[in-house]
Motif scaffolding. Structure first.
Motif, mmCIF file in Angstrom:
data_model
loop_
_atom_site.group_PDB
_atom_site.id
_atom_site.type_symbol
_atom_site.label_atom_id
_atom_site.label_comp_id
_atom_site.label_asym_id
_atom_site.label_seq_id
_atom_site.Cartn_x
_atom_site.Cartn_y
_atom_site.Cartn_z
ATOM 1 N N GLU B 34 0.830 -1.197 0.000
ATOM 2 C CA GLU B 34 0.000 0.000 0.000
ATOM 3 C C GLU B 34 0.869 1.253 0.000
ATOM 4 O O GLU B 34 1.958 1.273 0.583
ATOM 5 C CB GLU B 34 -0.886 0.047 1.248
ATOM 6 C CG GLU B 34 -1.877 -1.074 1.353
ATOM 7 C CD GLU B 34 -2.725 -0.957 2.616
ATOM 8 O OE1 GLU B 34 -3.618 -1.806 2.787
ATOM 9 O OE2 GLU B 34 -2.486 -0.030 3.420
ATOM 10 N N LYS B 36 -0.082 5.345 0.885
ATOM 11 C CA LYS B 36 -1.187 6.190 1.320
ATOM 12 C C LYS B 36 -0.700 7.569 1.724
ATOM 13 O O LYS B 36 0.453 7.747 2.102
ATOM 14 C CB LYS B 36 -1.944 5.542 2.486
ATOM 15 C CG LYS B 36 -1.070 4.961 3.555
ATOM 16 C CD LYS B 36 -1.865 3.961 4.402
ATOM 17 C CE LYS B 36 -0.943 3.025 5.143
ATOM 18 N NZ LYS B 36 -1.672 2.004 5.907
ATOM 19 N N ASN B 180 -11.650 -0.740 1.232
ATOM 20 C CA ASN B 180 -10.960 -0.837 -0.047
ATOM 21 C C ASN B 180 -11.960 -1.070 -1.162
ATOM 22 O O ASN B 180 -12.896 -1.877 -1.012
ATOM 23 C CB ASN B 180 -9.974 -2.010 -0.030
ATOM 24 C CG ASN B 180 -8.742 -1.748 0.804
ATOM 25 O OD1 ASN B 180 -7.653 -2.172 0.464
ATOM 26 N ND2 ASN B 180 -8.903 -1.041 1.911
ATOM 27 N N GLU B 208 -8.731 5.099 4.757
ATOM 28 C CA GLU B 208 -8.408 4.455 6.033
ATOM 29 C C GLU B 208 -8.440 5.490 7.141
ATOM 30 O O GLU B 208 -7.843 6.568 7.021
ATOM 31 C CB GLU B 208 -7.011 3.822 5.934
ATOM 32 C CG GLU B 208 -6.556 3.090 7.178
ATOM 33 C CD GLU B 208 -5.226 2.375 6.963
ATOM 34 O OE1 GLU B 208 -5.071 1.700 5.933
ATOM 35 O OE2 GLU B 208 -4.335 2.534 7.812
ATOM 36 N N GLY B 232 -5.294 6.006 -0.354
ATOM 37 C CA GLY B 232 -4.168 5.388 -1.028
ATOM 38 C C GLY B 232 -4.571 4.362 -2.056
ATOM 39 O O GLY B 232 -5.747 4.184 -2.386
#
Lengths: 347, 237
Positions: B34, B36, B180, B208, B232
């Motif tokens: 990931e 972000k 997600n 998030e 992200g």
């Protein structure tokens, strides 16, 4: 590099229109024939202030001129050839190389054939040819026509000196000629000083603003500062030589006409600041009028935090409630990773 | 059962495009990476009654970026694994004179920078995404933190005050939940090529919400805690 010295016979000088030179302006930009892959100057390098990106122009200022003439420095210009000349060298291939002088930025083309402007170098002693390169050797006094180093500082000039190699790649008496040049810019003219408009100082920074110098070949500025008084109208090197606390910082010639430079000063102290120009040949101007200012006592965030009573003291040990070992959190992270990595292998 | 499945599918189509379960790539899935971004404002001034040195010097939030690598260790209803994070955040402000002046009259800047390092336990509920065609994947994380920080003075060097160097690290913990969105539903053929050529099985965009408490577990000194909303992209491989 293998050395095979041979003497080279003379070649014919250039006809201005019969050559590779494209335009009058290009004729005075150092030429590089297609057979030459690289032009270098050696043995003289410690007397050169800087070279351009192509390595075909060398800049010399007053200091370099004085040193070179005092030492009667010998330099060698090497023209590295694309293809080694393995066949016998004949008279119609090369001619003794030439030197000539033009005014700085003069765009008038120069043809050395029968031209009194050009000086023919000694064919027997000035050229050396190996299987990969041709070397032209001559002294600084011979090239610049200066015999007394005092003239470097007292006679202002701004000239370009060319060392030119000429040859006929087709070995035809009526063929087109190729040339390769090394240019030396001898500039003994000091630039005008800038005007220092304002200057501020903190413990870590000196900030200056200025009005540009009028010099056409200006390269950068030099900021001189000291905690002892000095006067403008002198060279920066004189101040740094006389005052132990004096410092000389490079300042870029930028569009904003201002810059901050790093310094190490004591709060509340008095500091004296001046600015000088520096041209492409490394010549300093005299210093501008000196600005006197008091170093401002500054507070960064860490100091402000601590002054406000902050309890952070820095350091890398983990902080935990009283009584707990300081490395527990880190150990837990490592331990957890190892356990889970082991579980993954079993999966 | 049929009614439930129909209702679930209808709900998903109302929010997004519906997708067949066969859109997902065939290669094995080992983990997820990931990247972000978001804002970050540590609670440094919470230590004081009235004084606000951090807000005084740094009027803007720190811009924050973090990378995370999760490795799956267990799969049943969803996937569980361990995650390792590394991020960076920094802010710069004008240096000030002793009497509080700043700007053109006082040249120089001071910066505050942080590198958050974390280890997490991660759980991703992608069961419905795989089996029911719902391209939304809730994610839950929790773990321990170790944040490096440093402060520079007007010369760009690490600041000092009364012999103390302005750099160090703080420990703490974090917990987060995110949602997600599986991008494979938008271009399933591209996703298949991505898997074949790069080994990326699935690609997600996500939001998030992370709560981090980084104050040395109640110790003295800096409180680098904050509640962050991050956005992200993730690549499952």
């Amino acid at each position: 590099m293998r050395n095979t010295s041979r003497r080279v016979a003379a070649a014919v000088a250039l006809g201005a229109g019969a050559l590779m030179c494209a335009t009058p302006a290009a004729a005075l930009t150092p030429t590089t024939g297609t057979e030459v892959t690289q032009t270098q100057v050696s043995g003289f390098s410690r007397y050169i202030y800087q070279l351009d990106d192509l390595q075909t122009t060398a800049f010399l200022g007053v200091d370099e001129c004085v040193d070179a003439i005092e030492q009667d420095a010998e330099f060698t210009v090497q023209f590295t050839l694309l293809t080694p000349f393995t066949s016998p060298i004949t008279d119609d291939l090369f001619e003794a190389s030439y030197t000539f002088r033009v005014d700085r930025d003069d765009t008038t083309a120069v043809s050395c054939a029968g031209n009194e402007v050009c000086t023919t170098l000694d064919q027997q002693s000035d050229l050396t040819i190996t299987d990969t390169a041709v070397q032209v050797s001559l002294s600084a006094r011979e090239l610049f026509q200066i015999s007394d180093p005092v003239d470097c500082a007292t006679v202002t000039s701004d000239d370009e000196f060319f060392v030119r190699l000429t040859w006929d790649p087709d070995r035809s008496t009526e063929g087109a000629f190729s040339t390769a040049d090394m240019r030396f810019i001898l500039d003994t003219t000091r630039p005008d000083a800038p005007t220092l408009d304002d200057a501020l100082a903190t413990e870590n920074t000196i900030s200056v603003g200025w009005t540009d110098s009028s010099a056409s070949d200006l390269d950068e500025y030099a900021l001189v500062y000291a905690t002892e008084s000095f006067s403008g109208g002198v060279l920066p090197t004189e101040v740094t030589a006389a005052i132990s606390s004096a410092r000389n910082q490079r300042v870029a010639n930028n569009e904003s006409n201002s810059q901050d430079v790093t310094a190490d000063l004591t709060p509340e102290a008095t500091v004296y600041i001046a600015l000088a120009s520096r041209d492409q040949a490394g010549n300093y101007s005299e210093l501008s009028t000196v600005v006197e200012t008091t170093v401002v006592d500054t507070v960064d965030f860490w100091e402000a935090y601590r002054n406000a009573g902050g309890s952070e003291e820095g350091g890398y040990c983990a902080h935990t409630p009283a009584g707990a070992p300081s490395h527990v959190p880190g150990a837990l992270v490592i331990l957890g990773g190892l356990v889970l990595a082991g579980l993954r292998r079993q999966r | 059962m049929k009614t439930t499945r129909w209702a679930t599918g209808a709900l998903a189509c109302a929010a997004l495009m519906c997708v067949s379960a066969t859109a997902w790539a065939e290669s094995p899935i080992n983990g997820i990476a990931e990247v972000k971004f978001g804002g970050y404002q540590p609670m440094i001034d919470s230590e004081f009654n009235g004084a606000t040195p951090f807000a005084t010097y740094y009027s803007n939030d720190l811009w924050f970026v973090e990378t995370e690598w999760d490795l799956y260790v267990f799969e049943w209803v969803g996937k569980a694994g361990i995650g390792f994070h590394a991020g960076y955040a920094s802010v710069t402000g004008d240096i000030r004179s002793a009497d509080g002046a700043s700007g053109d009259d006082v040249p120089g800047e001071t910066s505050f920078s942080v590198i958050p390092l974390r280890a997490s336990l991660v759980y991703r509920y992608d069961y419905s995404a795989i089996h029911h065609g719902i391209p939304l994947v809730p994610v839950f994380k929790a773990g321990l933190d170790y944040h490096l920080w440093w402060i520079t003075d007007g010369s760009g060097e690490t600041a000092t005050s009364d012999g103390l160097v302005g750099e160090g690290a703080k420990t703490g913990w974090h917990a987060s939940m995110g949602l997600n969105l599986l991008l494979d539903v938008i271009a399933p053929s591209t996703a298949a090529v991505f898997d074949k050529d790069w080994g990326v099985n699935n690609t997600y965009l996500f939001a998030e919400l992370m709560m981090q408490r980084v104050d040395g577990f109640g110790g003295q000194g800096f409180d680098l805690s904050d509640d962050q909303l991050l956005f992200g992209i993730a690549f499952e491989f």
